[in-house]
Design a protein around this motif. Structure first.
Motif, short mmCIF file in Angstrom:
data_model
loop_
_atom_site.label_atom_id
_atom_site.label_comp_id
_atom_site.label_asym_id
_atom_site.label_seq_id
_atom_site.Cartn_x
_atom_site.Cartn_y
_atom_site.Cartn_z
N LEU A 123 0.84 -1.19 0.00
CA LEU A 123 0.00 0.00 0.00
C LEU A 123 0.87 1.24 0.00
CD1 LEU A 123 -2.48 -1.00 2.87
CD2 LEU A 123 -3.00 -1.06 0.42
N THR A 124 0.38 2.31 -0.60
CA THR A 124 0.99 3.61 -0.41
C THR A 124 0.45 4.20 0.90
OG1 THR A 124 -0.77 4.80 -1.56
CG2 THR A 124 1.06 3.96 -2.91
N ILE A 125 1.05 5.28 1.38
CA ILE A 125 0.55 5.91 2.60
C ILE A 125 -0.88 6.40 2.39
CG2 ILE A 125 0.85 7.84 4.21
CD1 ILE A 125 2.85 5.63 4.61
N ALA A 126 -1.14 6.95 1.21
CA ALA A 126 -2.50 7.42 0.91
C ALA A 126 -3.50 6.27 0.95
CB ALA A 126 -2.53 8.10 -0.46
N GLU A 127 -3.12 5.12 0.40
CA GLU A 127 -4.01 3.95 0.40
C GLU A 127 -4.19 3.42 1.83
OE1 GLU A 127 -3.05 2.16 -4.05
OE2 GLU A 127 -1.77 1.61 -2.34
N LEU A 128 -3.12 3.48 2.62
CA LEU A 128 -3.22 3.07 4.02
C LEU A 128 -4.23 3.94 4.77
CD1 LEU A 128 -2.17 1.35 6.42
CD2 LEU A 128 -0.43 3.11 6.75
N LYS A 129 -4.18 5.26 4.53
CA LYS A 129 -5.12 6.17 5.20
C LYS A 129 -6.55 5.86 4.81
CE LYS A 129 -1.87 10.03 5.74
NZ LYS A 129 -1.55 11.42 5.37
N VAL A 130 -6.77 5.54 3.54
CA VAL A 130 -8.12 5.19 3.09
C VAL A 130 -8.60 3.92 3.78
CG1 VAL A 130 -9.47 4.43 1.09
CG2 VAL A 130 -7.88 6.35 0.86
N LYS A 131 -7.71 2.94 3.87
CA LYS A 131 -8.06 1.66 4.52
C LYS A 131 -8.42 1.88 5.98
CE LYS A 131 -6.27 -3.05 4.98
NZ LYS A 131 -7.23 -3.70 4.07
N ILE A 132 -7.67 2.74 6.65
CA ILE A 132 -7.95 3.03 8.06
C ILE A 132 -9.27 3.78 8.20
CG2 ILE A 132 -7.17 4.37 10.04
CD1 ILE A 132 -4.28 3.71 9.14
N ALA A 133 -9.50 4.77 7.33
CA ALA A 133 -10.74 5.54 7.39
C ALA A 133 -11.96 4.64 7.20
CB ALA A 133 -10.72 6.64 6.33
N ALA A 134 -11.80 3.58 6.40
CA ALA A 134 -12.92 2.67 6.14
C ALA A 134 -13.34 1.93 7.40
CB ALA A 134 -12.54 1.68 5.05
N THR A 135 -12.46 1.85 8.41
CA THR A 135 -12.81 1.19 9.67
C THR A 135 -13.60 2.11 10.59
OG1 THR A 135 -10.83 1.86 10.91
CG2 THR A 135 -10.64 -0.08 9.49
N GLY A 136 -13.72 3.39 10.21
CA GLY A 136 -14.44 4.34 11.04
C GLY A 136 -13.55 5.08 12.01
N SER A 137 -12.23 4.87 11.91
CA SER A 137 -11.31 5.57 12.79
C SER A 137 -10.46 6.54 11.97
CB SER A 137 -10.43 4.57 13.53
OG SER A 137 -9.74 5.21 14.57
N THR A 138 -9.35 6.95 12.52
CA THR A 138 -8.51 7.95 11.86
C THR A 138 -7.07 7.48 11.77
OG1 THR A 138 -7.91 9.10 13.91
CG2 THR A 138 -9.97 9.78 12.82
N TYR A 139 -6.36 8.08 10.85
CA TYR A 139 -4.94 7.78 10.68
C TYR A 139 -4.15 8.17 11.94
CZ TYR A 139 -0.24 8.08 8.61
OH TYR A 139 1.10 7.95 8.33
#
Length: 483
Positions: A123-139
């Protein structure tokens, strides 16, 4: 340069912790760090006060919900809440003590670790942030949870390692035991078994692959897969503890130990049930699952309880016959590589693509590996055609070692990434070699440390709990409302 050191092991442990955190992030608990505002809360929401901090009922609810969502079989509600609360209390104490000791992870270091975790998960950092946001939390929350996890890991490693004491006599005895095995043509001399109905002692060894009950489904499945792979390997003609040592080099969280002679009542019930009908020298039929992870078990010996006192006298002649410390055997590999170092201007994609081109040429026999290494490898071995000489278990960094061990003689690997850059590897030859006296003592010390680590760790946790100021307020009831 490529040899393993303590920093590499610590970094590998951090990477594994971060990857596990990512896999279970949808169920992440509240951070142990809280703002001053959040401390001014209704006391009804607090389950326990821990020194200057606290554990909330909401944290207990979140942890239990994660276990339920994973399908984990749980005891009755009261028992599971008590167990989860104790786990959270211990985590809180470790974070607090680590901070008091000045252990911290800088933002720069955390950035590097997060970047490595993203790369490991492709993953790129941007993709990681999207994946985390999808869990309902924050980077930001993910970073803080990861920071705490790393701090706890470092604190635990430092404190527990410091409590493990290994004497020269223990090392000498370990080497003597291994020498007796060699003197017996690789077979351990078996003790007199107990007659039916007579009391006995069982010497059991284990390889433990951790997979906490709160870990994500992916982490659980990966741990189980690794355990089953080790079980298959253990059924072959291999040294069980050496197999465990090699697995631990690939993943520092894996532990191996010889539990020593124990009566059945002193073995964990799960273990005894798995090896009840297993003879000396045999491996358990299946992997054992516990709340902490997966265990691969082997019965090293079974003996009558009354016969234990006579074993040293029986073993003495063999020890004298194999007293020279030259007999611990390991598999060494002769390999060569082409290294493209990580540097500005060379992306991972470019390096991987370039080495893949070299690989295809070598496999099609249109070019010689050694000639390519001399021309393109960015390593001191280039002048010798990339030849690294004979290397034993643990002599190389884990990613390289693992990829090399999977290759057949003459086979060329796919591109492999390590902290040094990208490699193309070819295995030239393998041999069984005797360890030097110095290497034997290093091997023995590492094996004994692994045996002692789990007991030292549990003793340390009890000490932390006993010296902390903990007041249980209300852990029985779920939180009245979400945070």
């Amino acid at each position: 340069m490529m040899h393993r050191n303590r920093f590499n092991q610590a970094l590998a442990a951090m990477m594994l912790a971060g990857a596990a955190l990512l896999s279970q992030f949808a169920f992440a608990q509240d951070s142990t760090k809280t703002s001053s505002d959040s401390k001014i809360r209704n006391i009804d929401g607090v389950a326990a006060v821990v020194n200057t901090g606290y554990v909330t009922r909401k944290e207990i609810d979140d942890r239990i919900a994660a276990l339920q969502k994973q399908g984990t079989k749980l005891p009755d509600a009261a028992t599971v809440r008590k167990t989860v609360l104790e786990r959270l209390i211990l985590e809180k104490i470790q974070v607090q003590n680590a901070e008091l000791e000045g252990l911290a992870v800088s933002n720069k270091e955390l950035d590097k670790i997060v970047g490595d975790i993203a790369a490991k998960n492709k993953l790129t950092i941007a993709e990681l942030k999207v994946k985390i946001a999808a869990t309902g939390s924050t980077y930001e929350r993910y970073r803080e949870l990861l920071r705490d996890d790393i701090v706890i890991s470092r604190y635990r490693e430092r404190e527990v390692e410091g409590k493990i004491k290994i004497s020269d006599a223990e090392i000498d005895n370990f080497i003597a035991d291994r020498n007796r095995e060699v003197a017996g043509a690789g077979k351990v001399a078996r003790s007199t078994p107990a007659a039916k109905g007579e009391p006995e002692e069982i010497d059991v060894a284990q390889i433990f692959i951790p997979a906490d009950a709160s870990a994500g489904v992916g982490a659980q499945a990966e741990a189980k897969k690794k355990a089953e792979s080790l079980l298959r390997d253990a059924r072959g003609d291999v040294d069980f503890l050496q197999l465990g040592a090699m697995a631990a080099k690939d993943n520092p969280k894996i532990k191996f130990q010889d539990l020593g002679y124990r009566t059945p009542d002193r073995l964990p019930q799960l273990f005894y049930e798995a090896i009840r009908n297993i003879g000396s020298g045999q491996v358990a039929n299946a992997v054992v699952k516990s709340p902490a992870g997966y265990h691969v078990l082997k019965v090293l010996d079974r003996r009558a309880l009354m016969a234990s006192a006579s074993v040293p006298q029986q073993a003495a002649p063999q020890e004298n016959a194999a007293s020279t410390p030259q007999n611990i055997m390991v598999t060494q590999t002769l390999s060569r590589h082409i290294l493209l170092r990580s540097r500005t201007g060379l992306t991972d994609q470019d390096a991987e693509r370039r080495l893949a081109g070299f690989r295809d040429q070598i496999r099609s026999k249109t070019v010689d590996f050694g000639e390519l290494a001399k021309k393109y490898s960015e390593d001191g071995s280039a002048a010798n055609g990339g030849n690294l000489g004979w290397m034993g278990p643990g002599d190389l960094v884990p990613e390289f070692d693992q990829a090399m061990n999977r290759l057949q003689i003459g086979e060329v690997s796919n591109p492999v990434k390590t902290e040094f850059g990208w490699h193309l590897i070819q295995v030239l030859e393998r041999r069984e070699a005797q360890l030097t006296l110095e290497k034997q003592r290093q091997f023995a010390r590492a094996a004994i440390r692994e045996r002692k680590f789990e007991q030292a760790y549990q003793d340390w946790l009890r000490e932390l709990r006993d010296t902390a100021t903990v007041k249980i307020i209300n852990a029985d009831d779920p939180a009245a409302s979400p945070r």
